[in-house]
Enzyme design. Sequence first.
Site, PDB file in Angstrom:
ATOM      1  N   GLY A  12      54.059  -7.846  29.306  1.00 50.56           N
ATOM      2  CA  GLY A  12      53.227  -8.882  28.704  1.00 50.56           C
ATOM      3  C   GLY A  12      53.181  -8.763  27.201  1.00 50.56           C
ATOM      4  N   ASP A  62      59.638 -11.019  36.071  1.00 49.25           N
ATOM      5  CA  ASP A  62      58.344 -11.165  36.733  1.00 49.25           C
ATOM      6  C   ASP A  62      57.955  -9.795  37.272  1.00 49.25           C
ATOM      7  OD1 ASP A  62      56.220 -11.641  38.439  1.00 49.25           O
ATOM      8  OD2 ASP A  62      57.205 -13.241  39.563  1.00 49.25           O
ATOM      9  N   VAL A  63      56.881  -9.217  36.745  1.00 46.95           N
ATOM     10  CA  VAL A  63      56.514  -7.849  37.125  1.00 46.95           C
ATOM     11  C   VAL A  63      56.078  -7.745  38.583  1.00 46.95           C
ATOM     12  CG1 VAL A  63      55.870  -7.146  34.788  1.00 46.95           C
ATOM     13  CG2 VAL A  63      54.123  -8.139  36.312  1.00 46.95           C
ATOM     14  N   SER A 141      39.718  -3.862  31.785  1.00 42.68           N
ATOM     15  CA  SER A 141      38.886  -4.809  31.044  1.00 42.68           C
ATOM     16  C   SER A 141      37.421  -4.509  31.315  1.00 42.68           C
ATOM     17  CB  SER A 141      39.196  -6.248  31.486  1.00 42.68           C
ATOM     18  OG  SER A 141      38.251  -7.170  30.989  1.00 42.68           O
ATOM     19  N   TYR A 153      39.944 -11.634  38.968  1.00 44.98           N
ATOM     20  CA  TYR A 153      40.263 -10.854  37.761  1.00 44.98           C
ATOM     21  C   TYR A 153      39.443  -9.565  37.689  1.00 44.98           C
ATOM     22  CZ  TYR A 153      41.158 -10.084  32.737  1.00 44.98           C
ATOM     23  OH  TYR A 153      41.520  -9.560  31.514  1.00 44.98           O
ATOM     24  N   THR A 155      38.065  -7.907  40.128  1.00 43.17           N
ATOM     25  CA  THR A 155      38.525  -6.999  41.176  1.00 43.17           C
ATOM     26  C   THR A 155      39.837  -6.337  40.782  1.00 43.17           C
ATOM     27  OG1 THR A 155      37.440  -8.339  42.879  1.00 43.17           O
ATOM     28  CG2 THR A 155      39.185  -6.854  43.600  1.00 43.17           C
ATOM     29  N   ALA A 156      40.754  -7.113  40.220  1.00 44.32           N
ATOM     30  CA  ALA A 156      42.038  -6.553  39.801  1.00 44.32           C
ATOM     31  C   ALA A 156      41.856  -5.507  38.708  1.00 44.32           C
ATOM     32  CB  ALA A 156      42.956  -7.674  39.311  1.00 44.32           C
ATOM     33  N   LYS A 157      41.005  -5.797  37.735  1.00 44.80           N
ATOM     34  CA  LYS A 157      40.803  -4.855  36.629  1.00 44.80           C
ATOM     35  C   LYS A 157      40.064  -3.600  37.096  1.00 44.80           C
ATOM     36  CE  LYS A 157      42.816  -7.018  33.234  1.00 44.80           C
ATOM     37  NZ  LYS A 157      44.113  -6.489  32.712  1.00 44.80           N
TER      38      LYS A 157
END
Length: 283
Positions: A12, A62-63, A141, A153, A155-157
């Site tokens: 990114g 694409d990661v 974050s 978001y 949850t992912a962070k």
Amino acid sequence: MSPTTKTAVVTGAARGIGAGVATRLAADGFDVAVIDLDEGSTADTVAAVKAQGRTGLGVGLDVSDPDAVEAGVGRIAEQLGAPAVLVNNAGITRDNLLFKMTVEEWDQVMNVHLRGSFLMSKAVQKFMVDAKWGRIVNLSSTSALGNRGQANYSTAKAGLQGFTRTLAIELGQFGITVNAIAPGFIATAMTEATAQRIGVDFGEFQKAAATRIPVRRVGQPDDIAQAVSFFVDERSSFVNGQILYVTGGPNVCPGKGPCPAPAAGVPLAVPRRRAPDRTAALG
């Protein structure tokens, strides 16, 4: 001990925090692989790396795609040398309230942040294990603490923090440290897009946010880049499995003391006009 190769990989990295990190690592003496979805978009960051006297390589992938990640990391190892540093910065938002959030919005965010960090870390760790040295830095974050309209978001962070600590336990014996940085309000294209979405001038948006930050300013990509530089340095080799909040201090409500963190960099002091609940922006 120091790395046998001076190759860093930043995902990114076409703009914003990723571009700042790539430039900082180049100043620290690393050749840098600049990864983003569109290889053409990496040109400015690659130029900034080269301006520091190091080699920059733009890589489009694409990661969240296992085959693309394996091919991309193989290309990096061949053209720049075995990766010694990985910064998992790639990210997107697909904000919505829970009752409106689609499965696609949930999966897209999980795929980039969590699946992407997993795939990239797995692909580079074998080079680091062989070298008995490595550094992985994940971008979390303040939203990991919870944020309205960002169930995916947040949850992912938060998941990245658990991922960080687990990798630190697994890989530490091989001379590999794994840490995470949780930025607060950083002035990037993402926060500017948020201001536009809610109908607020970006300059006023930042001023309002600064009133709630003890150092009285918003963060810049270089603030995060300096933190990455610390984690990557050999002098921080005993720092492992840590989550560093780079926020300018605990958020405060003017005249009222501590108050909750703003939602996704949205300062509560800014009057907001009615806007759609959904937004999408690249990390």
